[in-house]
Motif scaffolding. Structure first.
Motif, PDB file in Angstrom:
ATOM      1  N   GLN A  39     -15.167 -65.905 -71.549  1.00 42.43           N
ATOM      2  CA  GLN A  39     -16.183 -66.098 -70.495  1.00 42.43           C
ATOM      3  C   GLN A  39     -15.839 -65.306 -69.242  1.00 42.43           C
ATOM      4  OE1 GLN A  39     -16.758 -70.424 -70.585  1.00 42.43           O
ATOM      5  NE2 GLN A  39     -18.742 -70.033 -69.651  1.00 42.43           N
ATOM      6  N   ARG A  40     -14.542 -65.183 -68.953  1.00 47.89           N
ATOM      7  CA  ARG A  40     -14.120 -64.428 -67.758  1.00 47.89           C
ATOM      8  C   ARG A  40     -14.395 -62.938 -67.905  1.00 47.89           C
ATOM      9  NH1 ARG A  40      -9.750 -68.112 -67.454  1.00 47.89           N
ATOM     10  NH2 ARG A  40      -8.367 -66.685 -68.543  1.00 47.89           N
ATOM     11  N   LEU A  41     -14.573 -62.472 -69.157  1.00 51.51           N
ATOM     12  CA  LEU A  41     -14.821 -61.043 -69.384  1.00 51.51           C
ATOM     13  C   LEU A  41     -16.296 -60.685 -69.256  1.00 51.51           C
ATOM     14  CD1 LEU A  41     -12.673 -60.299 -72.564  1.00 51.51           C
ATOM     15  CD2 LEU A  41     -12.103 -59.841 -70.196  1.00 51.51           C
ATOM     16  N   LEU A  42     -17.145 -61.717 -69.369  1.00 51.67           N
ATOM     17  CA  LEU A  42     -18.584 -61.433 -69.423  1.00 51.67           C
ATOM     18  C   LEU A  42     -19.151 -61.150 -68.035  1.00 51.67           C
ATOM     19  CD1 LEU A  42     -19.634 -64.239 -71.921  1.00 51.67           C
ATOM     20  CD2 LEU A  42     -19.237 -61.838 -72.411  1.00 51.67           C
ATOM     21  N   HIS A  43     -20.132 -60.283 -68.017  1.00 57.73           N
ATOM     22  CA  HIS A  43     -20.853 -59.999 -66.765  1.00 57.73           C
ATOM     23  C   HIS A  43     -22.194 -60.689 -66.869  1.00 57.73           C
ATOM     24  CE1 HIS A  43     -18.146 -56.616 -65.609  1.00 57.73           C
ATOM     25  NE2 HIS A  43     -17.935 -56.618 -66.908  1.00 57.73           N
ATOM     26  N   ARG A  44     -22.544 -61.456 -65.855  1.00 56.82           N
ATOM     27  CA  ARG A  44     -23.833 -62.151 -65.868  1.00 56.82           C
ATOM     28  C   ARG A  44     -24.770 -61.387 -64.950  1.00 56.82           C
ATOM     29  NH1 ARG A  44     -24.986 -67.736 -66.780  1.00 56.82           N
ATOM     30  NH2 ARG A  44     -27.018 -68.253 -65.919  1.00 56.82           N
ATOM     31  N   ARG A  45     -25.866 -60.929 -65.484  1.00 59.82           N
ATOM     32  CA  ARG A  45     -26.774 -60.112 -64.655  1.00 59.82           C
ATOM     33  C   ARG A  45     -28.224 -60.585 -64.831  1.00 59.82           C
ATOM     34  NH1 ARG A  45     -23.925 -55.849 -62.651  1.00 59.82           N
ATOM     35  NH2 ARG A  45     -25.792 -54.814 -61.908  1.00 59.82           N
ATOM     36  N   ASP A  46     -28.966 -60.523 -63.735  1.00 53.14           N
ATOM     37  CA  ASP A  46     -30.378 -60.941 -63.758  1.00 53.14           C
ATOM     38  C   ASP A  46     -31.273 -59.704 -63.770  1.00 53.14           C
ATOM     39  OD1 ASP A  46     -29.649 -63.626 -63.586  1.00 53.14           O
ATOM     40  OD2 ASP A  46     -29.490 -63.508 -61.399  1.00 53.14           O
ATOM     41  N   GLY A  62     -21.869 -51.544 -74.654  1.00 52.79           N
ATOM     42  CA  GLY A  62     -21.592 -52.948 -74.921  1.00 52.79           C
ATOM     43  C   GLY A  62     -22.787 -53.718 -75.421  1.00 52.79           C
ATOM     44  N   TYR A  64     -25.348 -57.345 -75.292  1.00 53.66           N
ATOM     45  CA  TYR A  64     -25.980 -58.270 -74.356  1.00 53.66           C
ATOM     46  C   TYR A  64     -26.371 -59.550 -75.092  1.00 53.66           C
ATOM     47  CZ  TYR A  64     -26.386 -54.264 -71.223  1.00 53.66           C
ATOM     48  OH  TYR A  64     -26.101 -53.190 -70.422  1.00 53.66           O
ATOM     49  N   THR A 113     -31.983 -63.587 -67.716  1.00 51.22           N
ATOM     50  CA  THR A 113     -30.564 -63.563 -67.371  1.00 51.22           C
ATOM     51  C   THR A 113     -29.791 -63.193 -68.631  1.00 51.22           C
ATOM     52  OG1 THR A 113     -30.913 -65.317 -65.777  1.00 51.22           O
ATOM     53  CG2 THR A 113     -28.647 -64.942 -66.469  1.00 51.22           C
ATOM     54  N   LEU A 115     -25.958 -62.074 -70.471  1.00 49.54           N
ATOM     55  CA  LEU A 115     -24.506 -62.002 -70.388  1.00 49.54           C
ATOM     56  C   LEU A 115     -24.120 -60.739 -71.146  1.00 49.54           C
ATOM     57  CD1 LEU A 115     -23.628 -65.679 -71.383  1.00 49.54           C
ATOM     58  CD2 LEU A 115     -23.921 -64.738 -69.103  1.00 49.54           C
ATOM     59  N   PHE A 118     -18.537 -55.623 -72.554  1.00 51.62           N
ATOM     60  CA  PHE A 118     -18.423 -54.174 -72.720  1.00 51.62           C
ATOM     61  C   PHE A 118     -17.137 -53.769 -73.434  1.00 51.62           C
ATOM     62  CE2 PHE A 118     -21.419 -54.723 -69.292  1.00 51.62           C
ATOM     63  CZ  PHE A 118     -22.453 -53.933 -69.757  1.00 51.62           C
ATOM     64  N   ASP A 121     -13.758 -53.896 -71.695  1.00 52.96           N
ATOM     65  CA  ASP A 121     -13.240 -55.254 -71.530  1.00 52.96           C
ATOM     66  C   ASP A 121     -12.677 -55.782 -72.848  1.00 52.96           C
ATOM     67  OD1 ASP A 121     -13.878 -55.416 -68.817  1.00 52.96           O
ATOM     68  OD2 ASP A 121     -15.954 -55.877 -69.297  1.00 52.96           O
TER      69      ASP A 121
END
Lengths: 176, 347
Positions: A39-46, A62, A64, A113, A115, A118, A121
């Protein structure tokens, strides 16, 4: 102690994400602690509706996972929609293995949203926690293998269909 | 996990980013040496972060691993100081004794006379070598109390570098993720790709340069020891450190070694050997170390390296010169990767 602290400070969004990730085959077999690391590696983007997530023909880096919303996968240049994906679905996972050219465009059909995970990572994870990295990579290999079998079945079915059509055309020519 | 959005906060983020850049430029103008020290800490952190990664892989927490690496680095510096300080003090005492005995004034006067005899129409007194040396000595008679403020500043600076080093070692990956999180959606994969590749090339280059500096320092110390020069350890250490500034560092440390050998032996017979040692080390560095260690990483054109050193020296003195090449390498890698990737992404 750590889990008590986590229970106290955990946000609802984190718990939701965990449930979501547990449904993704890549992370299905992970323990609670391993899931935290991932979870710490994931990027959360809107993304806003209509926004391009990635473009066909660009190098991919990567995958999604859709946390919320709908994504349309389209073929360029026609813009024909190939499939619509929604909550819990994921796409672009091959790019985790190799920097391949994206074969379709991904566009947000609604506000969504995502997650994202990549390749850099994942490589970093393999370096720092090889055991966990291999676990994710093995799940990815299984998934890709499964897709390959599916594609192979589809190719065979199309080949059979082609063969049947050719035989029908030959039979029709013979009668004419 | 980093969260980012393309919502109304996007504009605010842009202004915050611009304010940060303006602040940084202002800081460079007002306190270039401070920025230089911050950069020294950051570069050291970047060089040592793979060690922290390795310790983390063995199950240690990131904080503990960063603390351990910082402790080890400080230990190495302390050890170097313990080795170097008595030698330097001894050297300075010997130099003072020699000066007071009048030998050196005689040596400088003889050199001045020899030089003047080869230059037509120039008298020994015109050269002013002896006068210059005497003036330099006279200038060094400032009362010790005058050094107190700068000593405090030096202590402050010495504390600043480990702080920055620890921060970079522990939070480096997190800071990079936070920076990447500010990139707009459309450029995110592109930025990720550039950052990843730049990191790959640059990490190899900087670690390669650090390895070369250690090898050059060790080889010089060994060569000078064989040539019978006193203080070979200190000279090796200085040469290794000075090697961070290409060309200039080598010339300065060779000059220093020649001066030390003349002062300690009181004659010119060692000078040839000192020059041979530096010549051989320089040759080995260029023919063996550089192609072997930095071969697959960034190569920097000599003109760019010299230009970077000149600009670095103008902006932040010696620290600026030491940082010039790493900073130029960062820019070069970022520009090359950005241009290469711009062609591949339809931006």
């Amino acid at each position: 102690m750590q889990s008590l602290w986590k229970t106290l400070v955990r946000r609802d969004a984190d718990a939701e994400e965990e449930t979501l990730l547990a449904g993704v085959p890549l992370f299905a077999d992970l323990s609670q602690r391993e899931m935290d690391t991932v979870q710490r590696l994931l990027h959360r983007r809107d993304y806003a509706a209509g926004e391009v997530i990635f473009q066909q023909g660009e190098p991919g880096l990567g995958m999604y996972i859709i946390a919320q919303g709908t994504v349309s996968i389209q073929s360029e240049p026609s813009g024909r929609e190939l499939v619509q994906l929604t909550d819990g679905h994921f796409f672009g996972e091959i790019a985790l293995l190799n920097e391949v050219i994206r074969t379709a465009t991904a566009r947000a059909a609604t506000d969504c949203t995502l997650l994202s995970l990549f390749q850099p990572d994942l490589l970093g994870l393999l370096d720092r926690s090889p055991k966990l990295g291999v676990k994710v990579l093995l799940a990815l290999a299984r998934l890709v293998g499964l897709r390959l079998v599916e594609v192979s079945d589809e190719v065979q079915s199309l080949a059979r269909e082609c063969e049947a059509l050719r035989a029908a055309a030959e039979a029709r020519d013979a009668t004419v | 996990m980093q969260r980012s959005s393309a919502g109304p906060l996007g504009g605010l983020r842009l202004w915050v980013g611009l304010a940060l850049v303006a602040g940084l430029v202002g800081l460079v103008r007002v306190a270039a040496d401070l920025v230089g020290l911050l950069a020294v800490g950051a570069v050291l952190g970047y060089l040592l972060s793979p060690v922290v990664d390795r310790l983390e892989r063995r199950g240690m927490s990131r904080t503990a691993a960063a603390a351990l690496v910082l402790g080890a680095a400080l230990g190495v510096v302390a050890l170097a100081a313990v080795l170097a300080v008595p030698a330097v003090t001894e050297q300075a005492t010997a130099l003072r004794a020699r000066w007071q005995s009048g030998d050196l004034v005689q040596l400088v006067a003889e050199a001045e006379a020899a030089l003047a005899s080869r230059l037509p129409g120039v008298a020994a007194a015109d050269l002013g070598l002896r006068a210059a040396v005497e003036r330099a000595l006279a200038r060094d008679t400032t009362p010790l109390i005058a050094y107190v403020p700068s000593a405090f500043e030096a202590v402050g600076n010495a504390v600043l570098v480990p702080f920055v080093l620890f921060g970079v070692l522990r939070d480096g990956p997190d800071v990079r993720r936070r920076l990447l999180a500010t990139v707009p959606n459309r450029y995110f994969e592109f930025a990720m790709n550039v950052a990843f590749k730049a990191d790959d090339h640059l990490g190899g280059y900087l670690r390669g340069q650090a390895t070369i500096a250690v090898l050059v320092g060790a080889a010089t110390a060994l060569g000078l020891a064989l040539a019978g020069v006193d203080s070979y350890l200190v000279l090796g250490l200085v040469t290794g450190l000075a090697n961070v500034v290409p060309y200039v560092g080598f010339a300065v440390s060779a000059g220093l070694a020649v001066v030390v050998s003349v002062l300690t032996s009181g004659a010119m017979h060692q000078v040839v050997w000192v020059l041979v040692v530096f010549g051989v080390v320089q040759l080995v560095e260029n023919v063996v170390f550089q192609p072997w260690i930095t071969g697959r990483n960034v190569s920097m054109p000599a003109v760019l390296v010299l230009l970077a050193i000149l600009v670095g020296g103008r902006v932040a003195g010696v620290v600026g010169m030491a940082l010039a090449v790493p900073v130029a390498a960062v820019f070069k890698v970022l520009v090359v990767e950005t241009v290469t990737n711009l062609r591949r992404y339809h931006l």
